[in-house]
Design an enzyme around this catalytic site. Sequence first.
Site, mmCIF file in Angstrom:
data_model
loop_
_atom_site.group_PDB
_atom_site.id
_atom_site.type_symbol
_atom_site.label_atom_id
_atom_site.label_comp_id
_atom_site.label_asym_id
_atom_site.label_seq_id
_atom_site.Cartn_x
_atom_site.Cartn_y
_atom_site.Cartn_z
ATOM 1 C CG ASP A 1 -0.295 -1.147 18.715
ATOM 2 O OD1 ASP A 1 -0.197 -0.030 19.450
ATOM 3 O OD2 ASP A 1 0.536 -1.632 18.276
ATOM 4 C CG LEU B 1 -1.958 -1.158 1.396
ATOM 5 C CD1 LEU B 1 -2.787 -1.085 2.645
ATOM 6 C CD2 LEU B 1 -2.670 -1.307 0.244
#
Length: 290
Positions: free
Chosen positions: A194, A94
Amino acid sequence: MWKTVNEHISQAIHYDFKHTHKRQLQSSSSDKLFHLSNGTQNYLVKVALKNELERFESEAIGLELLAQNSVFMVPDCIVTGANIEFSFIVLEWLVLDKQPHDTWSSMGKNLAKMHTIHEQAMFGFDVDNYLATTIQPNRWHKKWDVFYAEERIGWQLQLLAEKGINFVEPERLINTIKEQLHSHQVKPSLLHGDFWRGNMGFINMLPTVFNPACYYGDREVDIAMSELFAPLPENFYTAYNQQYPLSQNYQKRKLIYQLYPILNHANIFAGHYLTEAKQHIEMLTATNVK
């Protein structure tokens, strides 16, 4: 090593893949990161020692869970594997938009949409996973205060104690947290686990998240994490609250929820995080949360 990676990718995509380009990337983690390409297909490969394979496999589970239960863009896990020395995870490549970005409100809306789904009746997850490189136990619990006090704070204190570090008598802090969270009414939400600035970004202005530590818990955990190390732009929080308003008492519980990642940093990095953890515990035990 790379012959094994090529073979695993080929089996996963049902097409013969042999890389013609390999470039090591900068990494803030202990993993080595590589951009792998054959000129057409591009992948991100994370590499660690062989005994880290379970951590990569849990990352793959978390990514799939986020892809199925949120509207975030989530990188596909192509394959995980290992050879005699190393383990690896191959992810969709990405290309993130350059920062700064002015569309943080969409990140807030997407997180709120994920948090509004309350299909799970208990707190925890089917498997243990990892927060960074630390095992994260996820035994199912009916009560949120018990889950968080024991599976999160108690576990981190145990890991520190095994290193000879004791900030506080563990049972005392565990019981304090149970008392402070006992009256807090919580519906389990899927958490990223997270959720800080380093694990998110935008692709063509669309919010994306990665490096999950997923489980079902109090949605405020993700918000507290986002405010700890590098708080997100204000329009993120405004959009989140418009979609799914936080309780006024969140600001008090935030201290409790930020202790977990601080303890984890103390366990992994030691140094000034040990001092920060001690100070945070002292502040928390002096604070009454209703």
